[in-house]
Write a protein that holds these residues in place. Structure first.
Motif, PDB file in Angstrom:
ATOM      1  N   ILE A  69     -14.149  -3.163  -2.945  1.00  0.00           N
ATOM      2  CA  ILE A  69     -13.928  -2.305  -4.117  1.00  0.00           C
ATOM      3  C   ILE A  69     -14.716  -1.004  -3.974  1.00  0.00           C
ATOM      4  CG2 ILE A  69     -14.473  -2.110  -6.580  1.00  0.00           C
ATOM      5  CD1 ILE A  69     -13.666  -5.101  -6.798  1.00  0.00           C
ATOM      6  N   GLU A  70     -15.875  -1.090  -3.361  1.00  0.00           N
ATOM      7  CA  GLU A  70     -16.743   0.079  -3.230  1.00  0.00           C
ATOM      8  C   GLU A  70     -16.465   0.904  -1.980  1.00  0.00           C
ATOM      9  OE1 GLU A  70     -20.572  -1.727  -3.239  1.00  0.00           O
ATOM     10  OE2 GLU A  70     -20.658  -1.977  -5.429  1.00  0.00           O
ATOM     11  N   GLN A  71     -15.850   0.284  -0.950  1.00  0.00           N
ATOM     12  CA  GLN A  71     -15.777   0.961   0.342  1.00  0.00           C
ATOM     13  C   GLN A  71     -14.377   1.139   0.925  1.00  0.00           C
ATOM     14  OE1 GLN A  71     -18.304   2.411   1.544  1.00  0.00           O
ATOM     15  NE2 GLN A  71     -19.976   1.456   0.395  1.00  0.00           N
ATOM     16  N   ALA A  72     -13.383   0.368   0.500  1.00  0.00           N
ATOM     17  CA  ALA A  72     -12.041   0.492   1.098  1.00  0.00           C
ATOM     18  C   ALA A  72     -11.529   1.914   0.934  1.00  0.00           C
ATOM     19  CB  ALA A  72     -11.074  -0.494   0.445  1.00  0.00           C
ATOM     20  N   SER A  73     -10.785   2.351   1.920  1.00  0.00           N
ATOM     21  CA  SER A  73     -10.223   3.696   1.881  1.00  0.00           C
ATOM     22  C   SER A  73      -8.744   3.632   2.254  1.00  0.00           C
ATOM     23  CB  SER A  73     -10.980   4.616   2.839  1.00  0.00           C
ATOM     24  OG  SER A  73     -10.543   5.954   2.712  1.00  0.00           O
ATOM     25  N   THR A  74      -8.091   4.765   2.188  1.00  0.00           N
ATOM     26  CA  THR A  74      -6.676   4.806   2.509  1.00  0.00           C
ATOM     27  C   THR A  74      -6.460   4.851   4.019  1.00  0.00           C
ATOM     28  OG1 THR A  74      -4.656   6.135   2.351  1.00  0.00           O
ATOM     29  CG2 THR A  74      -6.725   7.302   2.127  1.00  0.00           C
ATOM     30  N   GLN A  75      -5.359   4.273   4.465  1.00  0.00           N
ATOM     31  CA  GLN A  75      -4.917   4.380   5.853  1.00  0.00           C
ATOM     32  C   GLN A  75      -4.009   5.598   6.023  1.00  0.00           C
ATOM     33  OE1 GLN A  75      -2.695   0.997   7.350  1.00  0.00           O
ATOM     34  NE2 GLN A  75      -3.425   1.275   9.436  1.00  0.00           N
ATOM     35  N   TYR A  76      -3.863   6.376   4.967  1.00  0.00           N
ATOM     36  CA  TYR A  76      -3.104   7.622   4.981  1.00  0.00           C
ATOM     37  C   TYR A  76      -1.605   7.402   5.169  1.00  0.00           C
ATOM     38  CZ  TYR A  76      -7.894   9.135   5.908  1.00  0.00           C
ATOM     39  OH  TYR A  76      -9.258   9.313   5.855  1.00  0.00           O
ATOM     40  N   HIS A  77      -1.068   6.383   4.496  1.00  0.00           N
ATOM     41  CA  HIS A  77       0.365   6.091   4.603  1.00  0.00           C
ATOM     42  C   HIS A  77       1.039   6.029   3.231  1.00  0.00           C
ATOM     43  CE1 HIS A  77      -0.492   3.733   8.611  1.00  0.00           C
ATOM     44  NE2 HIS A  77      -0.612   5.045   8.751  1.00  0.00           N
ATOM     45  N   PRO A  78       0.804   6.968   2.321  1.00  0.00           N
ATOM     46  CA  PRO A  78       1.462   6.883   1.015  1.00  0.00           C
ATOM     47  C   PRO A  78       2.957   7.137   1.123  1.00  0.00           C
ATOM     48  CG  PRO A  78       0.326   8.975   1.226  1.00  0.00           C
ATOM     49  CD  PRO A  78      -0.043   8.171   2.441  1.00  0.00           C
ATOM     50  N   ILE A  79       3.703   6.419   0.292  1.00  0.00           N
ATOM     51  CA  ILE A  79       5.171   6.523   0.332  1.00  0.00           C
ATOM     52  C   ILE A  79       5.732   6.352  -1.077  1.00  0.00           C
ATOM     53  CG2 ILE A  79       5.383   5.589   2.688  1.00  0.00           C
ATOM     54  CD1 ILE A  79       6.437   2.985   0.919  1.00  0.00           C
ATOM     55  N   SER A  80       7.052   6.461  -1.177  1.00  0.00           N
ATOM     56  CA  SER A  80       7.873   5.932  -2.274  1.00  0.00           C
ATOM     57  C   SER A  80       7.886   6.739  -3.554  1.00  0.00           C
ATOM     58  CB  SER A  80       7.463   4.479  -2.591  1.00  0.00           C
ATOM     59  OG  SER A  80       8.543   3.763  -3.127  1.00  0.00           O
ATOM     60  N   SER A  81       7.392   7.967  -3.558  1.00  0.00           N
ATOM     61  CA  SER A  81       7.394   8.768  -4.784  1.00  0.00           C
ATOM     62  C   SER A  81       8.773   9.322  -5.119  1.00  0.00           C
ATOM     63  CB  SER A  81       6.387   9.910  -4.665  1.00  0.00           C
ATOM     64  OG  SER A  81       6.639  10.666  -3.493  1.00  0.00           O
ATOM     65  N   CYS A  82       9.709   9.250  -4.163  1.00  0.00           N
ATOM     66  CA  CYS A  82      11.124   9.574  -4.424  1.00  0.00           C
ATOM     67  C   CYS A  82      11.964   8.421  -3.888  1.00  0.00           C
ATOM     68  CB  CYS A  82      11.531  10.884  -3.754  1.00  0.00           C
ATOM     69  SG  CYS A  82      10.766  12.364  -4.425  1.00  0.00           S
ATOM     70  N   ALA A  83      11.722   7.240  -4.387  1.00  0.00           N
ATOM     71  CA  ALA A  83      12.218   6.010  -3.770  1.00  0.00           C
ATOM     72  C   ALA A  83      13.730   5.938  -3.679  1.00  0.00           C
ATOM     73  CB  ALA A  83      11.699   4.805  -4.540  1.00  0.00           C
ATOM     74  N   MET A  84      14.200   5.424  -2.525  1.00  0.00           N
ATOM     75  CA  MET A  84      15.608   5.099  -2.363  1.00  0.00           C
ATOM     76  C   MET A  84      15.838   3.741  -3.012  1.00  0.00           C
ATOM     77  SD  MET A  84      17.955   4.459   1.049  1.00  0.00           S
ATOM     78  CE  MET A  84      17.806   6.091   1.730  1.00  0.00           C
ATOM     79  N   LEU A  85      16.301   3.788  -4.231  1.00  0.00           N
ATOM     80  CA  LEU A  85      16.639   2.615  -5.039  1.00  0.00           C
ATOM     81  C   LEU A  85      17.823   2.987  -5.914  1.00  0.00           C
ATOM     82  CD1 LEU A  85      13.087   1.521  -6.313  1.00  0.00           C
ATOM     83  CD2 LEU A  85      14.524   0.171  -4.765  1.00  0.00           C
ATOM     84  N   PRO A  86      18.554   2.004  -6.447  1.00  0.00           N
ATOM     85  CA  PRO A  86      19.571   2.339  -7.444  1.00  0.00           C
ATOM     86  C   PRO A  86      18.957   3.105  -8.615  1.00  0.00           C
ATOM     87  CG  PRO A  86      19.825   0.081  -6.701  1.00  0.00           C
ATOM     88  CD  PRO A  86      18.529   0.565  -6.127  1.00  0.00           C
TER      89      PRO A  86
END
Length: 685
Positions: free
Chosen positions: A577-594
Motif C-alpha cells: 500500500i505504501e510502496q507499489a507503483s505503476t508499471q506504466y500500462h494504463p488503458i481503457s479510457s475509451c473502451a471498445m465495448l457496446p
C-alpha cells in the motif's frame, strides 16, 4: 527506499514497452535530418486548407497510421503532435540503455501527468509519465516486447461479438496475431547470447518484413563478458523459475504466456539502437507529398458540422501552440482519428462536448453527445520489487564505473528483458486458486454496486462485463495474473518486480476545466478491489522464493527492500500500500465495448454518436492483458489502418515503402537525392 528505485521502475516501462529502430537512413544518421524532414514537417502557416485524414497525436499508433494511410497516394494525411520531433535528442532516444540512465521522463518531453491521491494506496499521488514527442511513449519506454495470450485476445473479441460479430473478428486471435506480426522484422540472438542467457525462441512467432526491428541486446558478444556474473543472473533465471513451477516458455509471443522467458526487445541489431514508431514508420514516409506533420501543436477541440442529424460529423480540428496562442483550424474531408493515448484521446473528446453529461456541464463544456463511458473503465498494472545486494557485477556497476567497455554500443544496448508469468494456480495452489476465483466471481454484483466511479447504468454494466471476463475467462485458465521482471541496472543491486496483470480495480479520468492546456483529473482507484492487493502479496512471496533457489540465488546477497522486518501477510500488504507503483500500462479510457456497457468505440473503432471520428491507441483496450502494451498497440494500429482504408474504399499498400530493404539498397536510393553524412561516435543513433 533505495536511492535507485526510479531506475528500477523504468525497467517496467513497457506504454511503455513499445520501441526500437529499423535500419532506415534516419536511424543510422546517414542522412542530414534537416534534408530528410524538410518536406514532412510543416509549419502552421504552410498547412493545406484540408486533409483527408487528420490524426491527432504523433505517438506510437498515430505514426503507424500516418505511414500506412499515406501508402495510398490518393489520401492526404496531417499529423498534429503536441510535442517536438525528438531529433535533437536522438542519441538519448536511440541508445537502449538510455531508458535507465538518461531517461526523458520528467523532462519537457514527458507529459508528467499525476494521479489524484489514492485512498487505498497510502493516499499517494502516482506519476503517470507519457512521451510528449514524436513516437510518444515508444520513444521513452524500456522496449519490452511481450504479446498477450490467445485466450485474452479471444476474450476481447467476445465482448463485441454480440454487437457486430463480423467486425469483432478483427480483434480475435486469428486476425489480430497476424497484425502484431506484420509490424516487425525478427533477428534471432547470436549463439553466444542464446547460450549465456538461456534464451529460447521461435522465429515462426515473429514477422519477417515489418518496419519494427525485433532482437536481443548485443552485450553478450563482448569479449570478457563471461567474467561477469550475468550468466548466473540472466542465465540462471529460467532454471530457477522452473524449480519454482514456472518452466521456460519455448515459443514466447506465440499465444501462450505462462512460464519464464528472456524475451526479445524493440531493438535494431544492425546498430544496437532502439526501434520505435518514429524511426521505423514515420521517417521512411516523410518524403511523401501526401503526408504532413505539425509539431508543438495541441489539439484543442474537434469541430462538428452545424445542424447535423443523427451522428455528428467532424469537419476539422482546432489547435494551438500555447494557452494564449491563436486558435487555428484544419479541415478533415474524410475522418478525424484520435491517437492521443490513454489521457489525450478522452480529454479531447470531452473538450469537444463528447462524454459524460455531468462532467461536461461541470467543466463548462457544451454537451454535444452524452457518452458516459468516455474516461471510464481506467485500469493499470501495479508493480513492486524485492531488492537484494549483488555479490556479482551488475550492468549498473559497469555503467557507473565508466570503463571503455561501458561505452561500447553493445553494452549500451543492454536492457532488462528477463520476465516470467504465473497464473492463479501457481500463485495460490490448485485448491486455493479455485477458492479465490469463486470468491472473486461471487463478488461481482457487490463490487459493481460499490466500486464503480459513475452512476451511469451503462458504465456499471461495462464494469460487470470486464469483471466477469477476468473472473470467469482468465482467473480459471492458464492466463497469467502476475508478471515477474528481473532488473540489473542499479549499481550493487539485483531486483525482481512482481506486477499485477489483471486488476479488478477500475477508475476514471475526466476534465474539470474547458482549457485543453489543463491536465485532466486522473483517478485509477488503485487497490479499490481487495483481490488486487492479495494477488500482489502472493507475488512478493513468489519473488522471495528465488533467494532460496539455485542457480539464480548464487549472486544474491541480503534483501534490502522491503527487508527482513516485512514478514507476515499483513506486513507485506501494508508495505505494498505504501510502496507499489505503476508499471506504466494504463488503458481503457475509451473502451471498445457496446454502447450499452459504457463503451466509447465500436469494433470498427468509431466513436459512438460521431459519424467520422475514430480512436486508435491503447485507450480502447477493454481490459488489461498479461503483457506489455506496445506489441498490442502496434497490432491495433496496423489493424486499424486496414479497416480505415477498406471502409473508405481505398486500396491498401499502393506504395511499398515500409518493408525493410537492405541497407545498401537504402543508401543507393537516398544518396541520389541527398548528401550522405556518416555519423560517428560510440553510441549509435
Amino acid at each position: 527506499m533505495p536511492s535507485m528505485w526510479p531506475l528500477r521502475l523504468l525497467a517496467a516501462l513497457s506504454v511503455l514497452s513499445i520501441n526500437a529502430l529499423s535500419y532506415t537512413p534516419s536511424d543510422s544518421h546517414v542522412l542530414s535530418r534537416r534534408q530528410l524532414h524538410a518536406r514532412g514537417y510543416v509549419t502552421e502557416d504552410a498547412l493545406a486548407g484540408s486533409y483527408d485524414f487528420v490524426i491527432v497525436g504523433g505517438g506510437l499508433a498515430g505514426l503507424v497510421l500516418a505511414a500506412r494511410l499515406t501508402e495510398n497516394l490518393k489520401t492526404t494525411v496531417l499529423v498534429l503532435e503536441a510535442g517536438d520531433s525528438g531529433d535533437a535528442l536522438a542519441d538519448r532516444i536511440n541508445t537502449p540503455s538510455g531508458a535507465y540512465y538518461e531517461s526523458l521522463l520528467y523532462t519537457p518531453n514527458d507529459w508528467q501527468y499525476k494521479t489524484v491521491d489514492q485512498p487505498q494506496a497510502g493516499n499517494r499521488r502516482f506519476d503517470w509519465p507519457r512521451g510528449k514527442i514524436l513516437g510518444g511513449s515508444s520513444a521513452v519506454n524500456a522496449m519490452y516486447l511481450v504479446r498477450p495470450s490467445e485466450i485474452e485476445v479471444n476474450a476481447w473479441e467476445s465482448l463485441m461479438a454480440n454487437e457486430d460479430a463480423e467486425a469483432a473478428k478483427k480483434w480475435g486471435w486469428d486476425e489480430f496475431y497476424p497484425a502484431m506480426k506484420k509490424t516487425e522484422t525478427f533477428t534471432p540472438p547470436s549463439d553466444e547470447v542464446a547460450q549465456i542467457g538461456n534464451i529460447t525462441w521461435s522465429a515462426a512467432t515473429h514477422g519477417t518484413s515489418g518496419p519494427m526491428q525485433v532482437s536481443y541486446p548485443g552485450m553478450c558478444v563482448i569479449s570478457g563478458f563471461r567474467d561477469l556474473d550475468f550468466d548466473a543472473e540472466v542465465g540462471g533465471w529460467a532454471p530457477s523459475l522452473e524449480a519454482l513451477g514456472l518452466p521456460p516458455l519455448k515459443e514466447p509471443n506465440g499465444g501462450v504466456t505462462l512460464g519464464s522467458l528472456v524475451g526479445p526487445s524493440w531493438i535494431n541489431p544492425s546498430n544496437w539502437t532502439r526501434s520505435y514508431s518514429k524511426a521505423a514508420y514515420l521517417d521512411p514516409a516523410l518524403s511523401r507529398s501526401n503526408l504532413a506533420v505539425v509539431l508543438n501543436s495541441m489539439a484543442t477541440r474537434i469541430i462538428f458540422a452545424d445542424g447535423s442529424s443523427g451522428d455528428l460529423r467532424a469537419t476539422g480540428v482546432e489547435f494551438a501552440s500555447s494557452p494564449d496562442g491563436p486558435r487555428m483550424t484544419v479541415n478533415a474531408k474524410t475522418e478525424v482519428i484520435l491517437s492521443g493515448g490513454v489521457v489525450g484521446s478522452p480529454q479531447l473528446l470531452m473538450l469537444s462536448g463528447v462524454g459524460p453529461k455531468d462532467v461536461l456541464e461541470a467543466a463548462g463544456v457544451e454537451v454535444k453527445v452524452d457518452l458516459p463511458g468516455v474516461g471510464q473503465h481506467v485500469q493499470d498494472h501495479l508493480t513492486a520489487p524485492v531488492v537484494w545486494t549483488s555479490t556479482g557485477e551488475t550492468a549498473g556497476d559497469i555503467q557507473q564505473a565508466g570503463s571503455d567497455f561501458a561505452k561500447t554500443k553493445e553494452f549500451l544496448s543492454f536492457i532488462n528483458s528477463a520476465t516470467a508469468f504465473a497464473n492463479l494456480t501457481r500463485v495460490f495452489g490448485t485448491e486455493g486458486a479455485a477458492a479465490f476465483q469463486k470468491f472473486v466471481a461471487d463478488g461481482l454484483e457487490d463490487s459493481a454496486s460499490k466500486l464503480v466511479p459513475s452512476q451511469s447504468p451503462e458504465v456499471i454494466e461495462g464494469y460487470k462485463a470486464i469483471y466477469d471476463t477476468i473472473a470467469n475467462k482468465i482467473f480459471n485458465t492458464d492466463v497469467a495474473v502476475l508478471e515477474l521482471l528481473l532488473a540489473l541496472n542499479t549499481p550493487g543491486e539485483v531486483s525482481v518486480q512482481a506486477a499485477l496483470q489483471h486488476p479488478l480495480s477500475q477508475g476514471r479520468l475526466y476534465i474539470n476545466t474547458s482549457s485543453p492546456f489543463d491536465a485532466p483529473i486522473i483517478d485509477p482507484q488503485y487497490f479499490s478491489h481487495p483481490a488486487d492487493l492479495t494477488i500482489m502479496r502472493e507475488g512478493i512471496k513468489l519473488v522471495r522464493a528465488l533467494k532460496q533457489t539455485p542457480p539464480f540465488n548464487s549472486s544474491l546477497g541480503d534483501e534490502t527492500f522491503p527487508g527482513p522486518t516485512v514478514v507476515s501477510d499483513e506486513d507485506i500488504e501494508k508495505w505494498l500500500i505504501e510502496q507499489a507503483s505503476t508499471q506504466y500500462h494504463p488503458i481503457s479510457s475509451c473502451a471498445m465495448l457496446p454502447r450499452s456497457q459504457g463503451g466509447v468505440v465500436n469494433a470498427k473503432l468509431q466513436v459512438y454518436g460521431l459519424a467520422n471520428v475514430r480512436v486508435v491507441d491503447s485507450s480502447i483496450f477493454p481490459f488489461e492483458f498479461a503483457s506489455h502494451v506496445g506489441a498490442s498497440t502496434y497490432g491495433l494500429a496496423e489493424q486499424a489502418s486496414s479497416i480505415i482504408l477498406i471502409s473508405n474504399n481505398l486500396p491498401t499498400n499502393a506504395v511499398k515503402g515500409l518493408a525493410v530493404p537492405s541497407f545498401s539498397t537504402l543508401a543507393l536510393v537516398w544518396t541520389s537525392f541527398f548528401a550522405v553524412s556518416v555519423a560517428a561516435g560510440p553510441f549509435i543513433t
